[in-house]
Design an enzyme around this catalytic site. Sequence first.
Site, PDB file in Angstrom:
ATOM      1  N   GLY A  13       0.856  -1.336  -0.131  1.00 36.71           N
ATOM      2  CA  GLY A  13      -0.037   0.044  -0.016  1.00 36.71           C
ATOM      3  C   GLY A  13       0.761   1.183  -0.070  1.00 36.71           C
ATOM      4  N   ARG A  17      -3.133   8.091   3.974  1.00 33.11           N
ATOM      5  CA  ARG A  17      -3.269   8.853   5.197  1.00 33.11           C
ATOM      6  C   ARG A  17      -1.826   9.382   5.800  1.00 33.11           C
ATOM      7  NH1 ARG A  17      -6.699   4.018   8.142  1.00 33.11           N
ATOM      8  NH2 ARG A  17      -5.522   3.085   6.534  1.00 33.11           N
ATOM      9  N   ASP A 111       2.713  -2.645   8.565  1.00 33.57           N
ATOM     10  CA  ASP A 111       2.574  -1.163   9.425  1.00 33.57           C
ATOM     11  C   ASP A 111       2.329  -1.207  10.734  1.00 33.57           C
ATOM     12  OD1 ASP A 111       0.222  -1.847   9.235  1.00 33.57           O
ATOM     13  OD2 ASP A 111      -0.616  -0.127   8.354  1.00 33.57           O
ATOM     14  N   GLY A 148     -10.454  -2.431  12.532  1.00 30.74           N
ATOM     15  CA  GLY A 148     -11.687  -3.232  12.453  1.00 30.74           C
ATOM     16  C   GLY A 148     -11.846  -3.824  13.690  1.00 30.74           C
ATOM     17  N   ARG A 342      34.413  11.447  11.317  1.00 35.14           N
ATOM     18  CA  ARG A 342      33.393  11.172  10.409  1.00 35.14           C
ATOM     19  C   ARG A 342      34.276  10.330   9.154  1.00 35.14           C
ATOM     20  NH1 ARG A 342      33.713  14.946   6.066  1.00 35.14           N
ATOM     21  NH2 ARG A 342      35.044  16.704   6.346  1.00 35.14           N
ATOM     22  N   TYR A 375      42.435  20.082  12.198  1.00 33.47           N
ATOM     23  CA  TYR A 375      41.525  19.358  11.140  1.00 33.47           C
ATOM     24  C   TYR A 375      42.500  18.218  10.522  1.00 33.47           C
ATOM     25  CZ  TYR A 375      39.658  17.751   6.657  1.00 33.47           C
ATOM     26  OH  TYR A 375      39.200  16.994   5.907  1.00 33.47           O
ATOM     27  N   ALA A 389      48.053  22.274  18.775  1.00 36.32           N
ATOM     28  CA  ALA A 389      46.572  22.983  18.652  1.00 36.32           C
ATOM     29  C   ALA A 389      46.790  23.614  17.247  1.00 36.32           C
ATOM     30  CB  ALA A 389      46.847  23.787  19.909  1.00 36.32           C
ATOM     31  N   SER A 414      52.177  23.721  17.283  1.00 38.67           N
ATOM     32  CA  SER A 414      51.000  24.304  17.161  1.00 38.67           C
ATOM     33  C   SER A 414      51.001  25.140  15.915  1.00 38.67           C
ATOM     34  CB  SER A 414      50.451  25.156  18.432  1.00 38.67           C
ATOM     35  OG  SER A 414      50.526  24.302  19.622  1.00 38.67           O
TER      36      SER A 414
HETATM   37  C1  UD1 Z   1      -6.382  -3.243   8.444  1.00 43.98           C
HETATM   38  C2  UD1 Z   1      -7.487  -4.205   8.642  1.00 43.98           C
HETATM   39  C3  UD1 Z   1      -8.028  -3.759   9.843  1.00 43.98           C
HETATM   40  C4  UD1 Z   1      -6.944  -3.870  11.246  1.00 43.98           C
HETATM   41  C5  UD1 Z   1      -5.886  -3.037  10.660  1.00 43.98           C
HETATM   42  C6  UD1 Z   1      -4.792  -3.405  11.913  1.00 43.98           C
HETATM   43  C7  UD1 Z   1      -8.319  -4.684   6.357  1.00 43.98           C
HETATM   44  C8  UD1 Z   1      -9.439  -4.407   5.425  1.00 43.98           C
HETATM   45  N1  UD1 Z   1      -8.652  -3.905   7.569  1.00 43.98           N
HETATM   46  O1  UD1 Z   1      -6.700  -1.778   8.302  1.00 43.98           O
HETATM   47  O2  UD1 Z   1      -9.170  -4.757  10.443  1.00 43.98           O
HETATM   48  O3  UD1 Z   1      -7.727  -3.404  12.316  1.00 43.98           O
HETATM   49  O4  UD1 Z   1      -5.374  -3.390   9.586  1.00 43.98           O
HETATM   50  O5  UD1 Z   1      -3.671  -2.506  11.538  1.00 43.98           O
HETATM   51  O6  UD1 Z   1      -7.597  -5.523   6.249  1.00 43.98           O
HETATM   52  N2  UD1 Z   1      -1.845  -3.299   1.914  1.00 43.98           N
HETATM   53  C9  UD1 Z   1      -1.378  -3.957   0.607  1.00 43.98           C
HETATM   54  N3  UD1 Z   1      -2.027  -3.989  -0.313  1.00 43.98           N
HETATM   55  C10 UD1 Z   1      -3.134  -3.350  -0.520  1.00 43.98           C
HETATM   56  C11 UD1 Z   1      -3.691  -2.677   0.661  1.00 43.98           C
HETATM   57  C12 UD1 Z   1      -2.953  -2.512   1.577  1.00 43.98           C
HETATM   58  O7  UD1 Z   1      -0.236  -4.764   0.425  1.00 43.98           O
HETATM   59  O8  UD1 Z   1      -3.870  -3.645  -1.650  1.00 43.98           O
HETATM   60  C13 UD1 Z   1      -0.926  -3.422   3.150  1.00 43.98           C
HETATM   61  C14 UD1 Z   1      -0.566  -2.149   3.505  1.00 43.98           C
HETATM   62  O9  UD1 Z   1       0.635  -1.711   2.852  1.00 43.98           O
HETATM   63  C15 UD1 Z   1      -0.275  -2.276   5.194  1.00 43.98           C
HETATM   64  C16 UD1 Z   1      -1.437  -3.407   5.238  1.00 43.98           C
HETATM   65  O10 UD1 Z   1      -1.703  -4.057   4.115  1.00 43.98           O
HETATM   66  O11 UD1 Z   1       0.745  -2.617   5.436  1.00 43.98           O
HETATM   67  C17 UD1 Z   1      -2.624  -2.956   5.901  1.00 43.98           C
HETATM   68  O12 UD1 Z   1      -3.187  -1.966   5.177  1.00 43.98           O
HETATM   69  P1  UD1 Z   1      -3.875  -0.788   5.510  1.00 43.98           P
HETATM   70  O13 UD1 Z   1      -4.310  -0.073   4.653  1.00 43.98           O
HETATM   71  O14 UD1 Z   1      -3.038  -0.023   6.652  1.00 43.98           O
HETATM   72  O15 UD1 Z   1      -5.159  -1.325   6.593  1.00 43.98           O
HETATM   73  P2  UD1 Z   1      -6.043  -0.801   7.739  1.00 43.98           P
HETATM   74  O16 UD1 Z   1      -6.912   0.437   7.052  1.00 43.98           O
HETATM   75  O17 UD1 Z   1      -4.966  -0.154   8.752  1.00 43.98           O
HETATM   76 CA    CA Z   2      -2.818   0.175   8.763  1.00 47.08          CA
END
Ligand code: UD1
Ligand code: CA
Length: 510
Positions: A13, A17, A111, A148, A342, A375, A389, A414
Site C-alpha cells: 500500500g 493517510r 505497518d 476493524g 567522520r 583538522y 593545537a 601548534s
Molecule cells: C487493516 C484491517 C483492519 C485492522 C488493521 C490493523 C483490512 C480491510 N483492515 O486496516 O481490520 O484493524 O489493518 O492494523 O484488512 N496493503 C497491501 N495491499 C493493499 C492494501 C494494503 O499490501 O492493496 C498493506 C498495506 O501496505 C499495509 C497493510 O496491508 O501494510 C494494512 O493496510 P492498511 O490500509 O493500513 O489497513 P488498515 O486500514 O489499517
Molecule cells: Ca494500517
Amino acid sequence: MPAELAIVILAAGKGTRMKSQRAKVLHEAGGLPLIAHSLRAVEPLAGRRGSTLRGIWVVVGHQADVVRQVVEPFGARTVLQKPQLGTGHAVAQALGALPRGVTDVLVLPGDAPLIGTDTLRALLKLHASAESAATLLTARLEQPQGYGRIVRGDSGEVEAIVEQGALSPGQAELREVNSGVYCFERARLTAVLGQLGRNNIHREYYLTDAVVLLRAAAGRISACTVEHPEEILGVNTLAELAYVDSLLRRRKVEALMGCGVTIYQPETVVVDAEVTVGSDTVIERGVELRGATRVGSRCRLGAFSLLRNARLADRVTVRPHSLVFDSRLGEGVTVGPFAHLRDGADIRRGARIGNYVEVKKSVVGEGTKAQHLTYLGDATIGRDTNIGAGTITCNYDGINKNPTTIGDHVFVGSGTELVAPVRVGRGAYVAAGSTVTENVPADALAIARSRQVNKTGWARTRRQKLAAAKARKDEPVVGVRLADGRSASKASRGPRRQPRARSKPRRRRR
Ligand code: UD1
Ligand code: CA
C-alpha cells in the site's frame, strides 16, 4: 508450529493517510523502516530447530524496488501486487506464489512494528492445536478508532470483523480490534478469497471479509488476545508514526538498562533498534546512538553526543557534544568535547582527540594526541605522536583530496599547516606555525616560516609619533573668529562656505 508454514507480510500500500510520497512501510520508527520491524519479529520463527517455516513472502507494490532492497537482506522473497486492490487482494497474490507444500499462512501487516515474536508463537500454537481455518490476533484498545472491530456471538465465538466505516451504531462501542495478524489454513483461505466483494467505501477486497466466508464454509475461527495491546498498534498517519517511534525508543533504552547500561534521563536518549551497548557503560542525557552503532563495555558517552554507525571498543570516553559518524574508536580512546569524527576516522587504542578537532577518513595511531582546534583529513598518523593545537592538513587542492602521512613519535608544533600530499618522517619535529609543503625526513626539524626580526624600541617610537600627531590634530585653529566672538577649533568649525556662484559666465577666450 503448523505443518508447513509460510509468512506473508503485506507491504504494497501507499499509505494515503500519511500524506507522503514515500511508501508507508519505508517510513522509519525506532531507527528502522516499519517493514524491517515486522521482518525482525518473524525472523526468529525460522531459527528454531525442527522449524517448518517454508519462507517469508512480502507483498510489494508502491515503491516496490525500494521496499525490495529493504526486505531482501532478511532473506524474504517478494510478490508484486499491482494495482493494489486491498488486503484480501494482496494475500491472494501471495497465495498464488507459495510453494505447493505450504499448508498454513501467517499474515502480518507491514505497518505494525511493535509486534513481538512470543505473541506470534502463541498465535501459531493456538492455530495448530485448535485446527482452525483462521486464528485471529486481537487486542482490547481504549481508543479503537480506525481498527476493524471483532464481533462475537452470544457464546463468545468470533462472527465477523467490521471495518470502522461500516460499524453500526451499536458496534461503535466495541473495544476489541483486529490486529491485522492472522493465521489461515491455506486451502480454505484460497477457496474463499475468490468470493470477496468490493462492496465497501474504499471499493477494495478486504481480507477481513474472509472471516464471515470461512464461517459460512463451516470453518472454525479462533482468536487470541494480546496481553499488551500496544503490540498491535498500527501506523496510518505521521502522528501515529511519532507515537510508535516513542514506544520503540522507550523499549530499546529499557532493554539496554536491563543489560547493565546506566542511562541518565532515559526519556532524552535516542537509540536505534540495532545498536548494541556493553554493560557498565554510562550514557548521559540527550545522547543519540543511531544506525549500526556498537558500543563496548565501561564506556562513557557524554551529554548530547551523536553517534551514527560508530564502533567503540571498551573504556572509550566520548565527552559531551561530540559527533562520531562511520568511525571507529579503539580501547581507552578519549574524544571531545565538541569533536567531529567522520567518514572512516579510525582512532586507535589510547589516542586522544580533544575539543574542536575534526577527523575525516584518517587513521590516528595508538597513544597519539590531537587535543585542540585541529583538522585531520585523509591523514595517516603513527603512534605516540603529538599534533599541536590548530594543526590543519590542507588535504584539498580544489580538485583532489591528497594524503598526509605522519610517522610515529612525531611532534607537530601548534598552528602547523601540512600541505598535502606530504610526509613527515618518524621522530621528526615540526616547528610551530610552519606551513609544510615538502616532505620532512625522519628525526629532522622542519621550520617553514619566515625568521623573526626584533626591532628594538620600534613600538615605543611608534606610540610617541602617533601621540604627537593626535595632539596636533586636536589643537585649536588660530586666527578664526566666529561672529559671536568664540574662537573655533578645526573640529568645531562649521561647514565651509560654498564659493559664490558667478553671476555671469566667464567669457570664453578666443
Ligand atoms: C487493516 C484491517 C483492519 C485492522 C488493521 C490493523 C483490512 C480491510 N483492515 O486496516 O481490520 O484493524 O489493518 O492494523 O484488512 N496493503 C497491501 N495491499 C493493499 C492494501 C494494503 O499490501 O492493496 C498493506 C498495506 O501496505 C499495509 C497493510 O496491508 O501494510 C494494512 O493496510 P492498511 O490500509 O493500513 O489497513 P488498515 O486500514 O489499517
Ligand atoms: Ca494500517
